[in-house]
Motif scaffolding. Structure first.
Motif, PDB file in Angstrom:
ATOM      1  N   ARG A 130       8.437   4.886 -10.797  1.00 59.73           N
ATOM      2  CA  ARG A 130       9.619   5.020  -9.932  1.00 59.73           C
ATOM      3  C   ARG A 130      10.180   3.646  -9.557  1.00 59.73           C
ATOM      4  NH1 ARG A 130       7.672   8.824  -5.307  1.00 59.73           N
ATOM      5  NH2 ARG A 130       5.640   8.760  -6.321  1.00 59.73           N
ATOM      6  N   ARG A 183      -0.821   2.635 -19.373  1.00 61.75           N
ATOM      7  CA  ARG A 183      -0.757   4.103 -19.529  1.00 61.75           C
ATOM      8  C   ARG A 183       0.574   4.662 -19.037  1.00 61.75           C
ATOM      9  NH1 ARG A 183      -3.738   2.786 -22.275  1.00 61.75           N
ATOM     10  NH2 ARG A 183      -5.848   3.370 -22.820  1.00 61.75           N
ATOM     11  N   LEU A 184       1.547   3.790 -18.789  1.00 61.67           N
ATOM     12  CA  LEU A 184       2.831   4.250 -18.260  1.00 61.67           C
ATOM     13  C   LEU A 184       3.845   4.546 -19.358  1.00 61.67           C
ATOM     14  CD1 LEU A 184       3.308   1.877 -15.184  1.00 61.67           C
ATOM     15  CD2 LEU A 184       2.504   4.234 -15.195  1.00 61.67           C
ATOM     16  N   HIS A 216       0.840  -1.198   0.000  1.00 54.84           N
ATOM     17  CA  HIS A 216       0.000   0.000   0.000  1.00 54.84           C
ATOM     18  C   HIS A 216       0.874   1.246   0.000  1.00 54.84           C
ATOM     19  CE1 HIS A 216      -2.945   2.878   1.864  1.00 54.84           C
ATOM     20  NE2 HIS A 216      -3.789   2.183   1.128  1.00 54.84           N
ATOM     21  N   TYR A 217       0.250   2.405  -0.262  1.00 59.28           N
ATOM     22  CA  TYR A 217       1.087   3.611  -0.302  1.00 59.28           C
ATOM     23  C   TYR A 217       1.685   3.964   1.059  1.00 59.28           C
ATOM     24  CZ  TYR A 217      -3.003   6.487   1.149  1.00 59.28           C
ATOM     25  OH  TYR A 217      -4.066   7.024   1.810  1.00 59.28           O
ATOM     26  N   VAL A 218       1.075   3.482   2.137  1.00 56.52           N
ATOM     27  CA  VAL A 218       1.683   3.762   3.440  1.00 56.52           C
ATOM     28  C   VAL A 218       2.991   2.975   3.627  1.00 56.52           C
ATOM     29  CG1 VAL A 218      -0.524   4.307   4.533  1.00 56.52           C
ATOM     30  CG2 VAL A 218       0.364   1.987   4.666  1.00 56.52           C
ATOM     31  N   TYR A 231      -4.966  -1.656 -16.759  1.00 52.87           N
ATOM     32  CA  TYR A 231      -5.161  -0.429 -17.546  1.00 52.87           C
ATOM     33  C   TYR A 231      -4.083   0.597 -17.195  1.00 52.87           C
ATOM     34  CZ  TYR A 231      -7.573   3.671 -19.473  1.00 52.87           C
ATOM     35  OH  TYR A 231      -7.887   4.804 -20.180  1.00 52.87           O
ATOM     36  N   HIS A 232      -3.840   0.751 -15.893  1.00 56.30           N
ATOM     37  CA  HIS A 232      -2.817   1.683 -15.418  1.00 56.30           C
ATOM     38  C   HIS A 232      -1.460   1.359 -16.044  1.00 56.30           C
ATOM     39  CE1 HIS A 232      -0.541   3.218 -11.554  1.00 56.30           C
ATOM     40  NE2 HIS A 232      -0.283   3.958 -12.591  1.00 56.30           N
ATOM     41  N   ARG A 246      -1.773  -3.041  -5.111  1.00 56.79           N
ATOM     42  CA  ARG A 246      -2.180  -1.941  -4.225  1.00 56.79           C
ATOM     43  C   ARG A 246      -1.287  -0.722  -4.368  1.00 56.79           C
ATOM     44  NH1 ARG A 246      -3.872  -3.263   1.751  1.00 56.79           N
ATOM     45  NH2 ARG A 246      -5.285  -1.575   1.245  1.00 56.79           N
ATOM     46  N   GLN A 274      -5.642  -2.096 -12.570  1.00 51.99           N
ATOM     47  CA  GLN A 274      -4.193  -1.925 -12.513  1.00 51.99           C
ATOM     48  C   GLN A 274      -3.553  -2.307 -13.848  1.00 51.99           C
ATOM     49  OE1 GLN A 274      -2.559   0.063 -10.939  1.00 51.99           O
ATOM     50  NE2 GLN A 274      -1.657  -0.806  -9.094  1.00 51.99           N
ATOM     51  N   VAL A 321      -0.680   2.335  -5.702  1.00 54.37           N
ATOM     52  CA  VAL A 321      -1.421   3.327  -6.488  1.00 54.37           C
ATOM     53  C   VAL A 321      -0.876   4.736  -6.287  1.00 54.37           C
ATOM     54  CG1 VAL A 321      -3.508   1.917  -6.434  1.00 54.37           C
ATOM     55  CG2 VAL A 321      -3.197   3.686  -4.700  1.00 54.37           C
ATOM     56  N   ILE A 322       0.212   4.868  -5.559  1.00 51.85           N
ATOM     57  CA  ILE A 322       0.755   6.203  -5.302  1.00 51.85           C
ATOM     58  C   ILE A 322       1.233   6.816  -6.630  1.00 51.85           C
ATOM     59  CG2 ILE A 322       3.149   5.493  -4.860  1.00 51.85           C
ATOM     60  CD1 ILE A 322       2.867   7.442  -2.333  1.00 51.85           C
ATOM     61  N   VAL A 323       1.108   8.123  -6.707  1.00 49.44           N
ATOM     62  CA  VAL A 323       1.311   8.783  -8.004  1.00 49.44           C
ATOM     63  C   VAL A 323       2.707   8.504  -8.563  1.00 49.44           C
ATOM     64  CG1 VAL A 323       2.060  10.982  -7.020  1.00 49.44           C
ATOM     65  CG2 VAL A 323       0.996  10.932  -9.278  1.00 49.44           C
ATOM     66  N   ASP A 324       2.709   8.059  -9.809  1.00 51.63           N
ATOM     67  CA  ASP A 324       3.931   7.735 -10.543  1.00 51.63           C
ATOM     68  C   ASP A 324       4.770   6.678  -9.829  1.00 51.63           C
ATOM     69  OD1 ASP A 324       4.867   8.391 -13.075  1.00 51.63           O
ATOM     70  OD2 ASP A 324       6.498   9.609 -12.310  1.00 51.63           O
ATOM     71  N   GLY A 325       4.160   5.980  -8.897  1.00 55.84           N
ATOM     72  CA  GLY A 325       4.893   5.035  -8.065  1.00 55.84           C
ATOM     73  C   GLY A 325       5.461   3.868  -8.848  1.00 55.84           C
TER      74      GLY A 325
END
Lengths: 258, 264
Positions: free
Chosen positions: B208, B238-239, B176-178, B234-235, B199, B232, B201-205
């Motif tokens: 990176r 889009r990278l 997760h992003y945390v 689909y995401h 999980r 995910q 989903v942090i921006v541009d994660g």
């Protein structure tokens, strides 16, 4: 897709806890890759609302055709709140108001917000906030909460942040029955069937796409709408047409076509 | 601008889901709990295969859960079984025999839910066996159940333990992003660690992550049935990845880890 895409829920500024920078270039790059035409952007990180709203305007000035400013107000400084909203909305042209009950330590129906809501009610604008609060007492319902708020402030259009990212019958029923209440999609979860459930229960006119940028990635957040098992027209409404209608972005008196 | 939104999306690369669960949970009813339902969702999303584990094996009993998983899969070749192992109570020899007999290619451990430290004095014998057998290990960064929060994986324990087994392939999943504060440096420090991104989903994660570890150590996963299969995927499309990297992340890396491709 030919219709506009509007991200109803996004944030400007740094959030170092999660490695988020105030990087407008990255923001625009992700918007482009996701196909987002315009992002409604707020900054809720500061105790000083003016500072946050000014930061938002740096993004808006950088790309006025891509960002829609959203005003922030804090109930902790009631002597400043309405004056800052006047400045942000009438001086800077911001489109609606965002509050953040979780960080304020008060649920969204706490009387501390009422001066803010009274002002928004007079302007007939929208407020976006979380629908629930971590310390809600047992028996609290979203429907009960927003029914009372809607009766007290009938001209406010309420957007329940994150609710359309989950399967929550209480939230969906609230949006279905109250004409001035809407749902928004962003969530770190991509709950199976959430978009389908909320379109079926609340209606395709009541759901708005949001990403929670720059915390979460718009390319991932938009996917829960794009890949949902719902009609194409419903996707177009959620991705932008509903926001245009809600914010009256097609009204030339309020800034022209989206 | 809006042409970037693809309402008719289908994956361009063969997709192999690295993180799906199959079977009923005891604590709540999930939307899809059988193979037919999972396969229907995979078809709708354009996913060819999925690596699946039994939630009952994680939450209650590994042996019963794993047996139920094989029963649920039957002879469906699109669903690849992953056994959950509990190194504190399971018998290694018996488990190894079951895994070999069933052709299982991956193992998952949930130390925070099974209440043990992920340390070599607990798991060392098992990790040695996995290394020698060429079986990769999945480690969830967190595990959610409505009666009990399993808590987060201890990254220090993972670092100290996994580094002792350089031939073992480990996949950190459900990040997760945390946990984005420690996952990238952990990946950087352990060349035998990969990450599953259901999980993340942090921006541009993900971009990176790809910069840090390269395209061979990032795996597409859905976290079905808690989450939908397609978003995910689909995401990832889009990278701006080149075709080879997209194919690797969407399924090629998982194939390689499971020994199901010729790309060593």
């Amino acid at each position: 897709m030919d219709s506009p895409v509007i991200d109803f829920h996004s944030h400007a500024g740094c959030w170092g806890r999660y490695g988020v920078d105030a990087d407008c270039d990255l923001y625009l790059k992700v918007m482009d890759a996701a196909g987002v035409d315009r992002s409604c952007i707020n900054c809720i990180w500061f105790g000083d609302a003016r500072r946050g709203n000014d930061l938002v305007m740096e993004y808006v000035k950088r790309a006025p055709d891509r960002f829609i400013g959203v005003a922030f107000a804090t109930p902790h400084y009631p002597e400043e709140a309405v004056r800052e909203l006047e400045r942000a909305v009438h001086g800077l042209g911001m489109a609606y108001v965002k509050i953040y009950p979780d960080y304020f330590g008060r649920p969204n129906d706490d009387p501390a917000y009422f001066p803010i809501y009274e002002w928004v009610d007079e302007q007939e604008m929208a407020v976006m906030c979380h629908a629930t609060y971590p310390f809600d007492p047992p028996g609290t319902t979203i429907e009960g909460r927003f029914t009372a708020l809607s009766e007290r402030f009938p001209n406010v259009r309420w957007v329940m942040a994150h609710t359309a990212g989950a399967v929550d019958a209480d939230a969906a029923e609230t949006a279905r029955t109250l004409p001035n209440v809407y749902m928004e999609t962003c969530s770190s979860r991509t709950t199976l069937g959430a978009t389908e459930f909320n379109v079926e229960r609340a209606g395709e006119d009541k759901v708005l796409y949001g990403s929670d940028m720059a915390l979460m990635d718009a390319r991932q957040q938009i996917a829960k709408v794009v890949t949902a098992d719902i009609p194409r027209r419903a996707k177009e409404k959620i991705l932008g047409l509903n926001a245009i209608r809600l914010l009256r972005l097609d009204d030339p008196a309020r800034g022209g076509a989206a | 601008m809006t042409s970037a939104v693809d309402l008719d999306f289908r994956p361009e690369a063969p997709a192999f889901d690295a993180n799906a669960a199959l079977g009923r949970r005891h604590d709540r009813r999930v939307a899809v709990d059988d193979a037919a339902g999972l396969l229907a969702e995979m078809d709708r999303a354009g996913v060819e295969r999925a690596l699946v584990y039994a939630p009952h094996a994680a939450a209650f009993d590994s042996a019963e859960g794993n047996a139920g998983l094989l029963e649920a899969i039957g002879d469906e070749s699109r669903l690849v079984p992953q056994f959950v192992c509990n190194p504190t109570f399971d018998d290694l020899e018996a488990t190894a025999a079951q895994i070999e007999a069933a052709g299982v290619r991956a193992v998952r451990m949930v130390p925070m839910l099974h209440h043990y430290p992920f340390r070599s004095w607990v798991v060392g014998e098992w990790l040695e066996w996995l290394s020698v057998s060429g079986i990769p290990l999945w480690l969830p960064a967190s595990y959610e159940a409505n009666w009990h929060d399993g808590g987060d994986l201890d990254p220090h324990a993972v670092h100290e333990t996994v580094r002792q087994f350089p031939d073992l392939h480990v996949v950190l999943c459900e990040v997760h992003y945390v946990q984005a504060s420690w996952a990238p440096p952990l990946l950087r420090s352990l060349p035998n660690l990969s990450i599953e991104v259901s999980r993340y989903v942090i921006v541009d994660g993900i971009a990176r992550l790809l910069e840090i570890v390269g395209p061979r150590r990032v795996l597409y996963g859905s976290r079905f049935p808690e989450q939908a299969i397609a978003p995910q995927l689909y995401h990832l499309h889009r990278l701006g990845l080149n075709e080879a990297d997209l194919r690797a992340v969407c399924g090629g890396n998982l194939e390689r880890l499971l020994g199901m491709s010729s790309d060593g």
